[in-house]
Design a protein around this motif. Structure first.
Motif, short mmCIF file in Angstrom:
data_model
loop_
_atom_site.label_atom_id
_atom_site.label_comp_id
_atom_site.label_asym_id
_atom_site.label_seq_id
_atom_site.Cartn_x
_atom_site.Cartn_y
_atom_site.Cartn_z
N HIS A 9 1.69 1.23 -7.77
CA HIS A 9 2.14 -0.14 -8.00
C HIS A 9 1.04 -0.95 -8.67
CE1 HIS A 9 5.52 -0.22 -4.74
NE2 HIS A 9 5.63 0.80 -5.56
N THR A 10 1.40 -1.59 -9.78
CA THR A 10 0.42 -2.44 -10.46
C THR A 10 0.96 -3.86 -10.55
OG1 THR A 10 -0.27 -0.53 -11.77
CG2 THR A 10 -1.01 -2.69 -12.54
N LEU A 35 2.82 10.23 2.23
CA LEU A 35 2.90 9.02 1.41
C LEU A 35 1.51 8.69 0.87
CD1 LEU A 35 5.23 6.92 3.75
CD2 LEU A 35 5.73 7.57 1.39
N ASN A 36 1.38 8.65 -0.45
CA ASN A 36 0.09 8.33 -1.06
C ASN A 36 0.22 7.11 -1.98
OD1 ASN A 36 -1.09 10.59 0.15
ND2 ASN A 36 -0.58 11.91 -1.58
N PRO A 37 0.21 5.92 -1.41
CA PRO A 37 0.40 4.73 -2.24
C PRO A 37 -0.89 4.31 -2.97
CG PRO A 37 0.19 4.09 0.04
CD PRO A 37 0.12 5.59 0.02
N VAL A 38 -0.71 3.92 -4.22
CA VAL A 38 -1.80 3.34 -5.00
C VAL A 38 -1.36 1.93 -5.39
CG1 VAL A 38 -3.14 3.45 -7.14
CG2 VAL A 38 -2.55 5.57 -5.91
N THR A 39 -2.18 0.94 -5.11
CA THR A 39 -1.84 -0.44 -5.43
C THR A 39 -2.98 -1.06 -6.24
OG1 THR A 39 -0.70 -0.56 -3.30
CG2 THR A 39 -1.07 -2.64 -4.45
N ILE A 40 -2.64 -1.55 -7.43
CA ILE A 40 -3.65 -2.18 -8.28
C ILE A 40 -3.22 -3.62 -8.52
CG2 ILE A 40 -4.76 -2.13 -10.56
CD1 ILE A 40 -3.99 0.99 -10.42
N ILE A 41 -4.13 -4.54 -8.30
CA ILE A 41 -3.77 -5.97 -8.34
C ILE A 41 -4.70 -6.71 -9.29
CG2 ILE A 41 -3.39 -8.02 -6.92
CD1 ILE A 41 -3.63 -5.91 -4.48
N HIS A 42 -4.12 -7.32 -10.31
CA HIS A 42 -4.90 -8.17 -11.22
C HIS A 42 -4.48 -9.62 -10.98
CE1 HIS A 42 -6.27 -4.63 -13.33
NE2 HIS A 42 -5.01 -4.21 -13.45
N MET A 43 -5.42 -10.47 -10.65
CA MET A 43 -5.08 -11.85 -10.31
C MET A 43 -5.77 -12.83 -11.26
SD MET A 43 -5.29 -11.48 -6.16
CE MET A 43 -4.45 -13.02 -5.81
N GLU A 44 -4.96 -13.67 -11.91
CA GLU A 44 -5.51 -14.67 -12.83
C GLU A 44 -5.95 -15.92 -12.06
OE1 GLU A 44 -2.94 -15.49 -16.13
OE2 GLU A 44 -2.77 -13.39 -16.71
N ASP A 45 -6.39 -16.90 -12.80
CA ASP A 45 -6.92 -18.15 -12.27
C ASP A 45 -5.96 -18.79 -11.26
OD1 ASP A 45 -8.23 -20.54 -11.91
OD2 ASP A 45 -8.54 -20.91 -14.05
N LYS A 102 -4.80 4.01 -1.64
CA LYS A 102 -5.85 3.42 -2.47
C LYS A 102 -5.39 2.06 -2.97
CE LYS A 102 -8.12 7.60 -4.07
NZ LYS A 102 -9.35 7.37 -3.30
N THR A 103 -6.23 1.07 -2.78
CA THR A 103 -5.91 -0.29 -3.23
C THR A 103 -7.10 -0.83 -4.01
OG1 THR A 103 -4.66 -0.58 -1.18
CG2 THR A 103 -5.17 -2.57 -2.44
N GLU A 104 -6.82 -1.39 -5.17
CA GLU A 104 -7.90 -1.98 -5.96
C GLU A 104 -7.46 -3.36 -6.44
OE1 GLU A 104 -9.42 0.28 -9.40
OE2 GLU A 104 -9.59 -1.69 -10.36
N HIS A 126 -6.01 7.93 5.45
CA HIS A 126 -7.19 7.39 4.78
C HIS A 126 -6.77 6.11 4.06
CE1 HIS A 126 -10.10 10.88 4.80
NE2 HIS A 126 -9.02 11.38 5.36
N SER A 127 -7.59 5.10 4.11
CA SER A 127 -7.31 3.88 3.34
C SER A 127 -8.59 3.39 2.66
CB SER A 127 -6.76 2.80 4.27
OG SER A 127 -6.55 1.61 3.54
N ASP A 128 -8.57 3.42 1.34
CA ASP A 128 -9.69 2.89 0.54
C ASP A 128 -9.22 1.59 -0.10
OD1 ASP A 128 -10.92 5.24 1.12
OD2 ASP A 128 -10.84 6.06 -0.92
N VAL A 129 -9.95 0.52 0.11
CA VAL A 129 -9.62 -0.76 -0.53
C VAL A 129 -10.86 -1.26 -1.25
CG1 VAL A 129 -8.86 -3.14 -0.18
CG2 VAL A 129 -8.02 -1.35 1.35
N THR A 130 -10.74 -1.52 -2.54
CA THR A 130 -11.86 -2.08 -3.30
C THR A 130 -11.45 -3.43 -3.88
OG1 THR A 130 -12.63 0.12 -3.92
CG2 THR A 130 -13.47 -1.72 -5.21
N VAL A 131 -12.19 -4.47 -3.55
CA VAL A 131 -11.90 -5.80 -4.08
C VAL A 131 -13.08 -6.29 -4.90
CG1 VAL A 131 -11.30 -8.18 -3.49
CG2 VAL A 131 -10.44 -6.30 -2.08
#
Lengths: 306, 306
Positions: free
Chosen positions: B114-115, B142-152, B172-174, B198-203
């Motif tokens: 998910h992006t 279940l191997n979810p990948v979540t990528i989040i781009h947040m503007e101003d 994996k969450t980024e 396992h849960s990896d979250v990078t912010v």
């Protein structure tokens, strides 16, 4: 002994000479230059490699040992192996520390590999200060390795600080705790300029009712870089508390990567970490007392690392 | 729709059917089986790969989207790419979730990538529940990948929970935060049997005054294994608060490896983690009210994960 050497000893070990009457070892520029033992604390040079064996008899209480290291020549690379055997029910204090005075353009480096064998119900307080100075462009590097084996009921307090002037440090600490053993690590670190400091600490809580407490405080100034990586592993009924607090200043970069693992239902592990700049309320308050910004920062940083 | 499918939808998305009148997509056993849009929220099937594009117009306020996924055949391996485009000033809720009912002996696996592209001042609440059931010996992965781009000024709240029955998950969450963006992640996880999670979250706090808050709560039962690895990196004036609390039961193993890095003097980053067993005072208190040990544990665990 030159005054510069006495000043180094003062800074790293609170002494200015050889400490007659108590167990003592001074290593300078890669060689043991003075060593003496007492009836119950023997310091012997190793025969197979550089370093000393420190043997504390069982039931030895109240003795204080000094084992400082100084490097005053530029370009020295010193690797030393020190083994500590602390007998049952002993209760002693060990003052270590390494000071580098480098006026040359070559790197001066000291890698101390310290292994502690702390027997049943023995107590140790270990104090280690690291410090660099001198006007040369040559690097001042310290890579300490500390390995700690603790038997039933053993207690160790390790006060490890890097005062200033160390360009690069890669610190590794590993502890294996038996039943009812308790380890307390107090780490203090200040970096400035382009210095880098890494500290990896791994504590294996193997014995029932073993306890570890790690308190790490650091200040990163200028363009320095710090990385902390403490690991506490609860393999038995045990308790761990890790606390890392860092003050970030200027363009420093600080990372804290604590790892806590519970492999036993009765392991209780807590970690807290915070990185932030100097409290601005404190700064303003000190300035209203007439201090400059720089003076106020120094008061806060010194208090934080005290 | 079969009752078993309705029950799965109820568990993962609080619905029992197709939700006419609101934007909706149901994916079942690797294929989109129902999809409809609204005037301001369009859900389009991707043409180049499996998955959907979810396009929310600017200024769309108050709409709720459902995009559940269910796997009911044994032996399905489903990989799906969902892209979310949330327009400026929009304020919407997205209910995702994946339920696996596996009565067979083959592994059923869903990997959702998910992006999120969250535009200026837009707000999103995203809810994702993961759940497995069925009497087969086949794995539920279940191997979810979540990528989040947040503007101003963007705001996102991600409520991600794994209720039960998922044998293996690698999450994996980024997230990349622009100026004044705020991200809130609430993670809930329960594992039992021989499950691993396992849960990896990078912010990455890239923008000035960006903020992240992560609260992770987990319960590990039986012989299950959990590893949490949240990373917060302050590259600008920013704030991060990470809190991981875990209850360990039976022979579970839980590791927490938070990483906090300040690359800017005005980054304030705080982390807290604790792993321990159920509070025994609470257990005793509930037992005095007539509950069995098992019932008392369930009350405490449910309350902790609520």
């Amino acid at each position: 002994m030159e005054n510069m050497e006495k000043d180094l000893l003062q800074t790293i070990a609170d002494i200015r000479g050889f400490m007659p009457g108590s167990a003592f070892s001074l290593r300078k520029n890669g060689e043991g230059i003075e060593r003496h033992s007492t009836e119950h604390v023997r310091i012997n040079a190793k025969l197979d490699k550089p370093g000393i064996d420190i043997i504390v008899d069982a039931n030895t209480v109240g003795e204080s040992l000094h084992i400082p290291v100084i490097l005053t020549d530029s370009g020295i690379k010193d690797v030393v192996y020190n083994d500590f055997y602390i007998g049952e029910n002993a209760d002693v204090e060990i003052i270590a520390g390494c000071g580098i005075h480098n006026d040359g353009c070559d790197t001066s480096q000291h890698d101390g590999i310290h292994t502690f064998h702390i027997a049943k119900n023995a107590k140790v307080r270990y104090v280690e200060k690291h410090y660099g100075e001198g006007n040369g462009s040559g690097g001042r590097i310290l890579n300490p390795v500390t390995i700690i084996h603790m038997e039933d009921g053993a207690y160790a307090q390790m006060d490890m600080s890097q005062i200033k002037g160390v360009d690069s440090t890669m610190r590794k600490t590993e502890a294996n705790l038996g039943p009812h053993a308790k380890l307390v690590i107090n780490e203090k670190l200040m970096t400035h300029g382009k210095q880098t400091a890494h500290s990896d600490v791994t504590v294996n809580l193997n014995g029932e009712d073993s306890v570890v407490q790690i308190v790490s405080r650091s200040v990163g100034k200028d363009d320095s870089i710090q990385v902390f990586h403490p690991i506490a592993i609860g393999n038995n009924k045990s308790r761990a508390h890790i606390q890392c607090d860092s003050i970030i200043m200027d363009h420093a970069k600080i990372s804290s990567i604590p790892e806590i693992a519970a492999n036993h239902v009765d392991a209780e592990i807590v970690h807290e970490a915070a990185i932030g700049k100097i409290n601005s309320d404190q700064l303003v308050k000190l300035q209203t007392f007439g201090l400059s910004v720089e003076e106020a920062e120094k008061v806060i940083v010194d208090g934080f690392l005290k």
